[in-house]
Design an enzyme around this catalytic site. Sequence first.
Site: not given
Ligand code: BDR
Ligand code: CA
Length: 338
Positions: A9, A244
Amino acid sequence: MRRVVIDTDAGVDDSIAIVYASRLPDATIELITTVSGNVPVSEVTQNVLYLKKILRLDAPVFSGAEAPRSRKLITAPEVHGKDGVGGYRKSKGISFPAWRTGGAAAAIVMAARKFGKKLTIISLGPMTNIAKAVSLDPAAVKGVGGIIQMGGAFSGYGNTTVFTEFNIFVDPEAASYVLKNGVKVTFVPLDLTETLFLPRNIVASLLVKAGVNWPELVPLLRKALNHYIDYHRHADKLDGCFMHDPITVAAAVHPEWFRFTGSSVSIETKGKHTAGMTVADFRKGAVLGNSRIAVSFDALTFLGDLTGKVFGARIGRSAAGQSCLRRRFTADFRNNLR
Ligand code: BDR
Ligand code: CA
């Protein structure tokens, strides 16, 4: 050589994850699929197409779900910008005719059938496309080498509601559907990803060094990362940002840097305060069931590899590297007295 599908995403940290994955000699990106999450899928797909262009990727791109099947889409423009890359793409007027719209789930199934055990599915957003792929051909999806999901918060607080992590919160029914259909998932949760961050000053110096090498990529990263860090400073009182999704790519391609535990994971879909919560049974004697959870990793080895590959300037076990490590705010309230 590991063959990977990236479902994303994108998203600031997703974009960095794609750059990182594209420069890993032990992995080939076979397919990129897009899903609504951080921003609507139309924006995500534009970001991926732009990355495909500037990174000269061969992988086909298929767009996927516009929204979760059973709830309204929630996005996070405050974190990633309205276009998902801190406003960079919009400010430059970059846009592509969105070809091959739709079909992400079917494309994932095709890749699963083609590569079987040689394929790892790296899921960096809500699991909407993955759930649809499972509904189309559960045997094919079960037959891949692994599914790695950035998501969940098992021992600490969430980043979206008190107990939920964004990806699972956006589409808990999808995550639940995948697990209930017997598909084994490896989670890379906030408990791990938030033990490392990139401070603003380090990001600034990495961008200066990277600027010499990648004139198309660096302005995008600069604008996107600045937006992302501004968000963390405001929301988390943290003058830096989390990686992340790049960490999740590393867990797929370099599992030897990580420690995992087996567990049974359930997804809360109904609770007024807990919908999207990931519940794992860590009690002694609990059945080791449908999932694995990444619990710790060699953060400085990862950091050295990430910074070397994405910015061309390695930060390893130096003082700068040490300053990127952090203790996570946990649910143990005795540590959080104010
Ligand atoms: C996840 O949510 C999104 O904001 C980041 O891309 C990551 O995949 C972290 O909670
Ligand atoms: Ca993400």
